[in-house]
Design a protein around this motif. Structure first.
Motif, PDB file in Angstrom:
ATOM      1  N   TYR A 294       0.824  -1.208   0.000  1.00  0.00           N
ATOM      2  CA  TYR A 294       0.000   0.000   0.000  1.00  0.00           C
ATOM      3  C   TYR A 294       0.861   1.263   0.000  1.00  0.00           C
ATOM      4  N   ALA A 295       2.056   1.187   0.549  1.00  0.00           N
ATOM      5  CA  ALA A 295       2.977   2.317   0.445  1.00  0.00           C
ATOM      6  C   ALA A 295       3.366   2.561  -1.014  1.00  0.00           C
ATOM      7  N   LEU A 296       3.549   1.485  -1.790  1.00  0.00           N
ATOM      8  CA  LEU A 296       3.826   1.626  -3.222  1.00  0.00           C
ATOM      9  C   LEU A 296       2.681   2.351  -3.932  1.00  0.00           C
ATOM     10  N   VAL A 297       1.451   2.052  -3.512  1.00  0.00           N
ATOM     11  CA  VAL A 297       0.292   2.725  -4.115  1.00  0.00           C
ATOM     12  C   VAL A 297       0.403   4.241  -3.916  1.00  0.00           C
ATOM     13  N   LEU A 298       0.756   4.661  -2.714  1.00  0.00           N
ATOM     14  CA  LEU A 298       0.881   6.088  -2.431  1.00  0.00           C
ATOM     15  C   LEU A 298       2.081   6.707  -3.133  1.00  0.00           C
ATOM     16  N   CYS A 299       3.059   5.884  -3.508  1.00  0.00           N
ATOM     17  CA  CYS A 299       4.243   6.386  -4.221  1.00  0.00           C
ATOM     18  C   CYS A 299       3.925   6.827  -5.645  1.00  0.00           C
ATOM     19  N   ILE A 300       2.821   6.363  -6.217  1.00  0.00           N
ATOM     20  CA  ILE A 300       2.543   6.616  -7.634  1.00  0.00           C
ATOM     21  C   ILE A 300       2.405   8.116  -7.928  1.00  0.00           C
ATOM     22  N   PRO A 301       1.568   8.881  -7.174  1.00  0.00           N
ATOM     23  CA  PRO A 301       1.522  10.331  -7.448  1.00  0.00           C
ATOM     24  C   PRO A 301       2.865  11.019  -7.196  1.00  0.00           C
TER      25      PRO A 301
ATOM     26  N   CYS B 164       5.011  13.166  -9.868  1.00  0.00           N
ATOM     27  CA  CYS B 164       5.473  14.505  -9.506  1.00  0.00           C
ATOM     28  C   CYS B 164       6.978  14.642  -9.746  1.00  0.00           C
ATOM     29  N   ALA B 165       7.734  13.619  -9.385  1.00  0.00           N
ATOM     30  CA  ALA B 165       9.189  13.652  -9.595  1.00  0.00           C
ATOM     31  C   ALA B 165       9.509  13.802 -11.079  1.00  0.00           C
ATOM     32  N   HIS B 166       8.707  13.161 -11.923  1.00  0.00           N
ATOM     33  CA  HIS B 166       8.904  13.318 -13.374  1.00  0.00           C
ATOM     34  C   HIS B 166       8.552  14.728 -13.828  1.00  0.00           C
TER      35      HIS B 166
ATOM     36  N   LEU C 165      -2.780  16.199 -13.159  1.00  0.00           N
ATOM     37  CA  LEU C 165      -2.456  17.339 -12.308  1.00  0.00           C
ATOM     38  C   LEU C 165      -1.349  18.162 -12.953  1.00  0.00           C
ATOM     39  N   GLY C 166      -1.479  19.451 -12.877  1.00  0.00           N
ATOM     40  CA  GLY C 166      -0.444  20.342 -13.399  1.00  0.00           C
ATOM     41  C   GLY C 166       0.346  20.965 -12.269  1.00  0.00           C
ATOM     42  N   LYS C 167       0.807  22.176 -12.494  1.00  0.00           N
ATOM     43  CA  LYS C 167       1.604  22.877 -11.487  1.00  0.00           C
ATOM     44  C   LYS C 167       0.751  23.798 -10.642  1.00  0.00           C
ATOM     45  N   GLY C 168      -0.535  23.630 -10.708  1.00  0.00           N
ATOM     46  CA  GLY C 168      -1.435  24.440  -9.897  1.00  0.00           C
ATOM     47  C   GLY C 168      -2.837  23.886  -9.998  1.00  0.00           C
ATOM     48  N   HIS C 169      -3.781  24.509  -9.280  1.00  0.00           N
ATOM     49  CA  HIS C 169      -5.159  24.027  -9.272  1.00  0.00           C
ATOM     50  C   HIS C 169      -6.049  24.990 -10.052  1.00  0.00           C
ATOM     51  N   ASN C 170      -7.058  24.450 -10.721  1.00  0.00           N
ATOM     52  CA  ASN C 170      -8.152  25.277 -11.220  1.00  0.00           C
ATOM     53  C   ASN C 170      -9.407  24.414 -11.239  1.00  0.00           C
ATOM     54  N   VAL C 171     -10.549  25.074 -11.262  1.00  0.00           N
ATOM     55  CA  VAL C 171     -11.828  24.389 -11.104  1.00  0.00           C
ATOM     56  C   VAL C 171     -12.067  23.398 -12.246  1.00  0.00           C
ATOM     57  N   MET C 172     -11.778  23.810 -13.488  1.00  0.00           N
ATOM     58  CA  MET C 172     -12.057  22.953 -14.638  1.00  0.00           C
ATOM     59  C   MET C 172     -11.215  21.688 -14.609  1.00  0.00           C
TER      60      MET C 172
ATOM     61  N   VAL D  51       6.335  21.681   1.975  1.00  0.00           N
ATOM     62  CA  VAL D  51       6.286  21.046   0.656  1.00  0.00           C
ATOM     63  C   VAL D  51       6.388  22.123  -0.420  1.00  0.00           C
ATOM     64  N   ASP D  52       7.211  21.867  -1.440  1.00  0.00           N
ATOM     65  CA  ASP D  52       7.389  22.830  -2.519  1.00  0.00           C
ATOM     66  C   ASP D  52       6.077  23.054  -3.270  1.00  0.00           C
ATOM     67  N   ARG D  53       5.908  24.263  -3.795  1.00  0.00           N
ATOM     68  CA  ARG D  53       4.676  24.652  -4.476  1.00  0.00           C
ATOM     69  C   ARG D  53       4.331  23.700  -5.619  1.00  0.00           C
ATOM     70  N   LEU D  54       5.323  23.290  -6.388  1.00  0.00           N
ATOM     71  CA  LEU D  54       5.065  22.415  -7.536  1.00  0.00           C
ATOM     72  C   LEU D  54       4.590  21.029  -7.119  1.00  0.00           C
ATOM     73  N   ALA D  55       4.943  20.617  -5.907  1.00  0.00           N
ATOM     74  CA  ALA D  55       4.606  19.265  -5.450  1.00  0.00           C
ATOM     75  C   ALA D  55       3.272  19.198  -4.725  1.00  0.00           C
ATOM     76  N   LYS D  56       2.718  20.331  -4.335  1.00  0.00           N
ATOM     77  CA  LYS D  56       1.514  20.330  -3.505  1.00  0.00           C
ATOM     78  C   LYS D  56       0.351  19.517  -4.085  1.00  0.00           C
ATOM     79  N   PRO D  57      -0.025  19.695  -5.372  1.00  0.00           N
ATOM     80  CA  PRO D  57      -1.172  18.914  -5.900  1.00  0.00           C
ATOM     81  C   PRO D  57      -0.961  17.406  -5.801  1.00  0.00           C
ATOM     82  N   TYR D  58       0.271  16.964  -6.012  1.00  0.00           N
ATOM     83  CA  TYR D  58       0.564  15.531  -6.003  1.00  0.00           C
ATOM     84  C   TYR D  58       0.580  14.973  -4.582  1.00  0.00           C
ATOM     85  N   VAL D  59       1.058  15.790  -3.648  1.00  0.00           N
ATOM     86  CA  VAL D  59       1.039  15.368  -2.242  1.00  0.00           C
ATOM     87  C   VAL D  59      -0.400  15.279  -1.746  1.00  0.00           C
ATOM     88  N   LEU D  60      -1.247  16.200  -2.194  1.00  0.00           N
ATOM     89  CA  LEU D  60      -2.666  16.134  -1.839  1.00  0.00           C
ATOM     90  C   LEU D  60      -3.319  14.892  -2.442  1.00  0.00           C
ATOM     91  N   ALA D  61      -2.934  14.542  -3.677  1.00  0.00           N
ATOM     92  CA  ALA D  61      -3.462  13.315  -4.292  1.00  0.00           C
ATOM     93  C   ALA D  61      -3.036  12.091  -3.499  1.00  0.00           C
TER      94      ALA D  61
END
Length: 404
Positions: A168-175, A179-181, A223-230, A353-363
């Motif tokens: 299950y830790a591997l599952v969480l590693c996917i986002p 993000c690392a890519h 996910l991109g480098k930020g959030h938007n509603v669409m 957490v760095d700004r660019l990584a935030k969406p992926y950490v939330l995922a």
């Protein structure tokens, strides 16, 4: 300072302890406990010499964790003794203590070293797990039972085969890998190889929930480098369509899994059983739903303190950390959950957490919440290294160069 380096080496040692099955399960219990106690003494001693504020915060958090699990212990039926129960559950929160340590959070170069070190540990263990599952396809399933003598579980651990918590830790590693890519830490072909290894390990472990969550984790590609509603709306709608399509194709998937033989036999059995129950009488006949109802009924009968005030105490469902916690101590658990969420979002994600990584950490956190809803997580301490350590290492190169 040497004490800073020692403190950082202790954190690296704890990371190895939490990830490698050959250490956290393969060694005799007395050795594991001794290593843990020595590590905690060294950690807090060096922290006292280097970060007094962090020491006070860490001790406070540790006391809250001990109180939380003491209440949880007395609010449930436990075969283990209180010290053994505390040990197995407190391990999960050791990486959480590290986010209050400036020797980690304010040293960007060390944060990257920590990420690389933990990543190597995961890759190594994923490889040894795949090879172990090729020899014995049921190894990870047996490790989840905890029946050491019946299945000779120590022999699996000595081969560094990951069980329930590691998979299950591997599952969480996917986002986090995606993000690392996106941030240039992994090249395209490296990401493909890493995901291929992870999915091979997850599939061969035969945890059906892990497979489902790992597929959901792929939506991190949107996910991109930020959030938007669409974008958020697109992800949810796309996810709903994909899940509906998978649901409609489940009978075909079951037949295909059956044709693969023993390597996927348990998954086929579980899916066939699930489809049979739902087809005959709705979801109420499913074992997980029945167990969830056990914990929910305890909470509604004793909402203030759950099983702590129940006479006699009732058996928990034992298949959902969130529902079981509410059943154990009722609304008394809310202050503990509030403290954790405030610390995680307002301190960890917002400030560390760095700004660019935030969406992926939330995922990653959303996947964790989904897992905690349908399974137990607090004794799966490997998961904590993904939640609290890996995200800290995703830092743009320019930001590291600016550090004095």
């Amino acid at each position: 300072k040497p004490e800073v380096r020692i403190n950082q080496y202790v954190m690296l040692a704890f990371a190895a302890y939490l990830v490698l099955p050959v250490i956290n399960q393969g060694l005799p219990a007395i050795v594991r406990i001794a290593l843990f106690l020595i590590g905690m003494i060294a950690y807090f001693t060096t922290l006292a010499l280097t970060d007094r504020e962090g020491l006070i915060e860490s001790v406070t958090v540790l006391l809250l964790v001990l109180l939380f699990f003491a209440l949880s212990y007395f609010g449930s039926f436990q075969a283990a003794t209180l010290p053994a129960y505390l040990y197995s559950n407190v391990l999960f929160w050791v990486p959480f203590l590290f986010i209050f340590n400036k020797n980690l959070t304010e040293d960007k170069a060390f944060r990257q070293r920590m990420m690389r070190f933990v990543s190597v540990l995961f890759l190594l263990t994923a490889v040894t797990t795949v090879f172990g599952l090729l020899r014995d396809p049921m190894a990870s399933r047996y490790l989840a039972t905890g029946k050491t003598e019946l299945y000779d579980l120590r022999s699996y651990s000595l081969q560094n085969i990951g069980g329930y918590g590691f998979v299950y830790a591997l599952v969480l590693c996917i986002p986090i890998a995606i993000c690392a890519h996106r941030t240039g830490k992994l090249k395209g072909y490296q990401l493909v190889l890493v995901l291929a290894l992870f999915y091979t390990c997850i599939f061969k472990s035969q945890y059906s929930t892990a497979i489902a969550l790992s597929l959901a984790g792929l939506f991190a590609f949107f996910l991109g480098k930020g959030h938007n509603v669409m974008r958020t709306l697109f992800i949810f709608v796309s996810g709903a369509i994909v899940l509906y399509g998978i649901w409609q194709l489940l009978p075909v998937i079951v037949d295909w899994l059956t044709s693969l033989g023993k390597s996927a036999g348990f998954i086929a059995y579980r899916l066939r059983d699930t489809l049979g129950v739902i087809g005959s009488g709705g979801i109420d006949g499913l074992d997980r739903v029945q167990r969830a109802n056990m914990s929910v009924s305890i909470f509604f009968e004793h909402p203030l303190a759950g099983n702590l005030l129940a006479i006699p105490q009732q058996e928990l469902g034992g298949h959902s950390s969130i529902l079981d916690t509410l059943a154990c101590m009722g609304l008394l658990s809310v202050p503990f959950a509030t403290f954790f969420l405030i610390s995680y979002f307002c301190r960890f994600i917002s400030k560390q957490v760095d700004r660019l990584a935030k969406p992926y950490v939330l995922a990653c956190f959303v996947l964790f919440l989904a897992l905690a809803t349908v399974n137990t997580v607090f004794s799966s301490f490997t998961i904590a290294t993904v939640l609290f350590l890996l995200p800290l290492g995703i830092i743009p190169a320019s930001s590291i160069k600016e550090q004095p």
